[in-house]
Scaffold this motif. Structure first.
Motif, PDB file in Angstrom:
ATOM      1  N   VAL A  99       0.842  -1.200   0.000  1.00  0.00           N
ATOM      2  CA  VAL A  99       0.000   0.000   0.000  1.00  0.00           C
ATOM      3  C   VAL A  99       0.879   1.254   0.000  1.00  0.00           C
ATOM      4  O   VAL A  99       1.780   1.384   0.833  1.00  0.00           O
ATOM      5  N   ARG A 100       0.633   2.159  -0.933  1.00  0.00           N
ATOM      6  CA  ARG A 100       1.322   3.452  -0.960  1.00  0.00           C
ATOM      7  C   ARG A 100       0.467   4.476  -0.213  1.00  0.00           C
ATOM      8  O   ARG A 100      -0.722   4.631  -0.504  1.00  0.00           O
ATOM      9  N   ILE A 101       1.088   5.204   0.713  1.00  0.00           N
ATOM     10  CA  ILE A 101       0.399   6.244   1.474  1.00  0.00           C
ATOM     11  C   ILE A 101       0.892   7.603   0.984  1.00  0.00           C
ATOM     12  O   ILE A 101       2.088   7.901   1.043  1.00  0.00           O
ATOM     13  N   ILE A 102      -0.024   8.404   0.477  1.00  0.00           N
ATOM     14  CA  ILE A 102       0.278   9.755   0.006  1.00  0.00           C
ATOM     15  C   ILE A 102      -0.314  10.727   1.020  1.00  0.00           C
ATOM     16  O   ILE A 102      -1.530  10.766   1.216  1.00  0.00           O
ATOM     17  N   THR A 103       0.553  11.518   1.666  1.00  0.00           N
ATOM     18  CA  THR A 103       0.110  12.420   2.721  1.00  0.00           C
ATOM     19  C   THR A 103       0.360  13.875   2.347  1.00  0.00           C
ATOM     20  O   THR A 103       1.487  14.255   2.021  1.00  0.00           O
ATOM     21  N   MET A 104      -0.701  14.666   2.371  1.00  0.00           N
ATOM     22  CA  MET A 104      -0.552  16.108   2.200  1.00  0.00           C
ATOM     23  C   MET A 104      -0.026  16.669   3.520  1.00  0.00           C
ATOM     24  O   MET A 104      -0.637  16.462   4.569  1.00  0.00           O
ATOM     25  N   ASN A 105       1.099  17.380   3.466  1.00  0.00           N
ATOM     26  CA  ASN A 105       1.777  17.789   4.693  1.00  0.00           C
ATOM     27  C   ASN A 105       2.201  19.254   4.623  1.00  0.00           C
ATOM     28  O   ASN A 105       3.380  19.599   4.502  1.00  0.00           O
ATOM     29  N   THR A 141       3.891  -2.690 -10.332  1.00  0.00           N
ATOM     30  CA  THR A 141       3.133  -3.918 -10.068  1.00  0.00           C
ATOM     31  C   THR A 141       3.182  -4.342  -8.603  1.00  0.00           C
ATOM     32  O   THR A 141       2.410  -5.213  -8.186  1.00  0.00           O
ATOM     33  N   GLN A 142       4.067  -3.737  -7.824  1.00  0.00           N
ATOM     34  CA  GLN A 142       4.172  -4.084  -6.405  1.00  0.00           C
ATOM     35  C   GLN A 142       3.154  -3.325  -5.542  1.00  0.00           C
ATOM     36  O   GLN A 142       2.927  -3.692  -4.392  1.00  0.00           O
ATOM     37  N   ILE A 143       2.571  -2.278  -6.095  1.00  0.00           N
ATOM     38  CA  ILE A 143       1.617  -1.470  -5.332  1.00  0.00           C
ATOM     39  C   ILE A 143       0.198  -1.873  -5.719  1.00  0.00           C
ATOM     40  O   ILE A 143      -0.184  -1.813  -6.887  1.00  0.00           O
ATOM     41  N   LYS A 144      -0.598  -2.281  -4.738  1.00  0.00           N
ATOM     42  CA  LYS A 144      -1.936  -2.811  -4.988  1.00  0.00           C
ATOM     43  C   LYS A 144      -3.050  -1.876  -4.518  1.00  0.00           C
ATOM     44  O   LYS A 144      -4.214  -2.098  -4.833  1.00  0.00           O
ATOM     45  N   ALA A 145      -2.693  -0.855  -3.734  1.00  0.00           N
ATOM     46  CA  ALA A 145      -3.691   0.107  -3.260  1.00  0.00           C
ATOM     47  C   ALA A 145      -2.980   1.384  -2.840  1.00  0.00           C
ATOM     48  O   ALA A 145      -1.792   1.379  -2.514  1.00  0.00           O
ATOM     49  N   ILE A 146      -3.723   2.486  -2.860  1.00  0.00           N
ATOM     50  CA  ILE A 146      -3.219   3.795  -2.443  1.00  0.00           C
ATOM     51  C   ILE A 146      -4.097   4.300  -1.312  1.00  0.00           C
ATOM     52  O   ILE A 146      -5.324   4.151  -1.339  1.00  0.00           O
ATOM     53  N   VAL A 147      -3.468   4.904  -0.306  1.00  0.00           N
ATOM     54  CA  VAL A 147      -4.202   5.640   0.720  1.00  0.00           C
ATOM     55  C   VAL A 147      -3.827   7.111   0.586  1.00  0.00           C
ATOM     56  O   VAL A 147      -2.643   7.461   0.575  1.00  0.00           O
ATOM     57  N   LEU A 148      -4.834   7.960   0.473  1.00  0.00           N
ATOM     58  CA  LEU A 148      -4.646   9.402   0.339  1.00  0.00           C
ATOM     59  C   LEU A 148      -5.125  10.050   1.630  1.00  0.00           C
ATOM     60  O   LEU A 148      -6.271   9.844   2.041  1.00  0.00           O
ATOM     61  N   THR A 149      -4.260  10.819   2.271  1.00  0.00           N
ATOM     62  CA  THR A 149      -4.620  11.393   3.564  1.00  0.00           C
ATOM     63  C   THR A 149      -3.964  12.756   3.758  1.00  0.00           C
ATOM     64  O   THR A 149      -3.171  13.208   2.921  1.00  0.00           O
ATOM     65  N   GLY A 150      -4.309  13.401   4.877  1.00  0.00           N
ATOM     66  CA  GLY A 150      -3.730  14.696   5.225  1.00  0.00           C
ATOM     67  C   GLY A 150      -3.191  14.660   6.634  1.00  0.00           C
ATOM     68  O   GLY A 150      -2.832  13.595   7.146  1.00  0.00           O
ATOM     69  N   SER A 151      -3.154  15.811   7.287  1.00  0.00           N
ATOM     70  CA  SER A 151      -2.657  15.875   8.658  1.00  0.00           C
ATOM     71  C   SER A 151      -3.811  15.645   9.625  1.00  0.00           C
ATOM     72  O   SER A 151      -4.980  15.675   9.230  1.00  0.00           O
ATOM     73  N   PRO A 152      -3.525  15.432  10.912  1.00  0.00           N
ATOM     74  CA  PRO A 152      -4.591  15.174  11.885  1.00  0.00           C
ATOM     75  C   PRO A 152      -5.617  16.306  11.993  1.00  0.00           C
ATOM     76  O   PRO A 152      -6.783  16.061  12.291  1.00  0.00           O
ATOM     77  N   GLU A 153      -5.184  17.543  11.731  1.00  0.00           N
ATOM     78  CA  GLU A 153      -6.086  18.689  11.880  1.00  0.00           C
ATOM     79  C   GLU A 153      -6.895  18.980  10.623  1.00  0.00           C
ATOM     80  O   GLU A 153      -7.955  19.598  10.699  1.00  0.00           O
ATOM     81  N   ALA A 154      -6.385  18.575   9.470  1.00  0.00           N
ATOM     82  CA  ALA A 154      -7.073  18.916   8.219  1.00  0.00           C
ATOM     83  C   ALA A 154      -6.671  17.951   7.117  1.00  0.00           C
ATOM     84  O   ALA A 154      -5.480  17.670   6.945  1.00  0.00           O
ATOM     85  N   PHE A 155      -7.650  17.472   6.388  1.00  0.00           N
ATOM     86  CA  PHE A 155      -7.361  16.730   5.169  1.00  0.00           C
ATOM     87  C   PHE A 155      -6.774  17.727   4.179  1.00  0.00           C
ATOM     88  O   PHE A 155      -5.617  17.648   3.800  1.00  0.00           O
ATOM     89  N   THR A 156      -7.567  18.709   3.777  1.00  0.00           N
ATOM     90  CA  THR A 156      -7.046  19.847   3.026  1.00  0.00           C
ATOM     91  C   THR A 156      -8.073  20.970   3.011  1.00  0.00           C
ATOM     92  O   THR A 156      -9.279  20.725   2.932  1.00  0.00           O
ATOM     93  N   ALA A 157      -7.568  22.200   3.086  1.00  0.00           N
ATOM     94  CA  ALA A 157      -8.419  23.386   2.975  1.00  0.00           C
ATOM     95  C   ALA A 157      -8.723  23.723   1.524  1.00  0.00           C
ATOM     96  O   ALA A 157      -9.324  24.751   1.236  1.00  0.00           O
ATOM     97  N   GLY A 158      -8.309  22.858   0.600  1.00  0.00           N
ATOM     98  CA  GLY A 158      -8.584  23.092  -0.815  1.00  0.00           C
ATOM     99  C   GLY A 158      -7.500  23.912  -1.478  1.00  0.00           C
ATOM    100  O   GLY A 158      -6.387  24.051  -0.961  1.00  0.00           O
ATOM    101  N   ASN A 159      -7.826  24.444  -2.625  1.00  0.00           N
ATOM    102  CA  ASN A 159      -6.849  25.233  -3.364  1.00  0.00           C
ATOM    103  C   ASN A 159      -6.529  26.517  -2.609  1.00  0.00           C
ATOM    104  O   ASN A 159      -7.407  27.130  -1.997  1.00  0.00           O
ATOM    105  N   ASP A 160      -5.286  26.928  -2.641  1.00  0.00           N
ATOM    106  CA  ASP A 160      -4.873  28.166  -2.005  1.00  0.00           C
ATOM    107  C   ASP A 160      -5.561  29.341  -2.715  1.00  0.00           C
ATOM    108  O   ASP A 160      -5.355  29.577  -3.905  1.00  0.00           O
TER     109      ASP A 160
END
Length: 251
Positions: free
Chosen positions: A12-18, A45-64
């Motif tokens: 699983v690949r974890i992509i974190t907005m930080n 081929t080694q990656i079977k799923a992705i998790v997309l996440t943010g920080s504990p306080e906010a996933f994302t406030a959207g576009n700047d």
């Protein structure tokens, strides 16, 4: 990838907005880094799923919003119609051959909500909230949400979300079928990883074929996304949008 972190938990690949000081407000560079991470996962081929996440306080406030104001007031460029980082990222989500699980803590604003229509499974903490303030900013929604939201939520709930811009809680979204699980605060990533590991354990080809059949309207979604983007570029320069941006940034 200064504001995007990549980690791996088995297959699983974890992509974190930080970018926590800005509540993970998204920049063009962040969009492009996430798009690259999603595209690379599709070819790995080694990656079977992705998790997309943010920080504990906010996933994302959207576009700047400051980026919107800059685009709206600057002199039009020759490459004005060139695809933005946001569009490139959304296209990567749309075309990903790897299932995507989202883990939401805190706020998910604008594209933070609409990108979830392209995820396969969504886990939200009980303190998460979802808002799409596009119309209030003189803009229109993106990510093909004008097509996907009515299909997923029904027209009236989609109107409430996209046009009225009403804030929806995690439980609101669960009842509407937009969120799969609502969990205790701080547990979204843990539960999302359990879901992602389950997906990763399933027969890869069977998952891919079934997912492809379920997402058979990809071409139509892509066309709607491009149409929204064209109108969005026009709206960014509209007087009412520029006025809304300035009011927002003055608060």
């Amino acid at each position: 990838m200064a504001d995007i972190e990549l980690q791996h938990d088995g297959r699983v690949r974890i992509i974190t907005m930080n970018r926590p000081k800005k509540k993970n407000a998204l920049t063009q560079e962040m969009y492009l880094d996430m798009a690259e991470a999603v595209d690379d996962a599709s070819s790995n081929t080694q990656i079977k799923a992705i998790v997309l996440t943010g920080s504990p306080e906010a996933f994302t406030a959207g576009n700047d919003i400051s980026n919107f104001l800059a685009r709206g007031t600057e002199t039009p460029r020759a490459d004005e119609n060139q695809r933005s980082g946001g569009m490139i990222f959304l296209d990567s989500l749309l075309k990903s051959t790897v299932p995507i699980v989202a883990a939401i803590e805190g706020m998910a604003i604008g594209i933070g909500t609409t990108m979830l229509f392209h995820c396969d499974y969504v886990v939200a903490s009980n303190e998460a909230s979802f808002t799409t303030p596009f119309v209030g900013l003189g803009l229109i929604p993106e990510a093909a949400s004008t097509l996907l939201a009515p299909a997923a939520l029904g027209y009236r709930k989609a109107f409430e979300m996209l046009v009225m811009g009403r804030r929806m809680t995690a439980h609101d979204c669960y009842r509407a079928g937009f969120v799969n699980e609502v969990v205790e605060s701080g547990a979204a990533l843990k539960i999302a990883l359990i879901a992602a590991q389950h997906i990763a354990s399933l027969p890869t080809d069977a998952v891919a074929i079934t997912r492809q059949l379920m997402r058979s309207t990809t071409a139509e979604i892509g066309q709607r996304m491009e149409l929204e983007a064209k109108i969005f570029r026009q709206r960014v320069r509209s007087p009412e949008a520029i006025e809304a941006f300035q009011k927002f940034l003055s608060k």
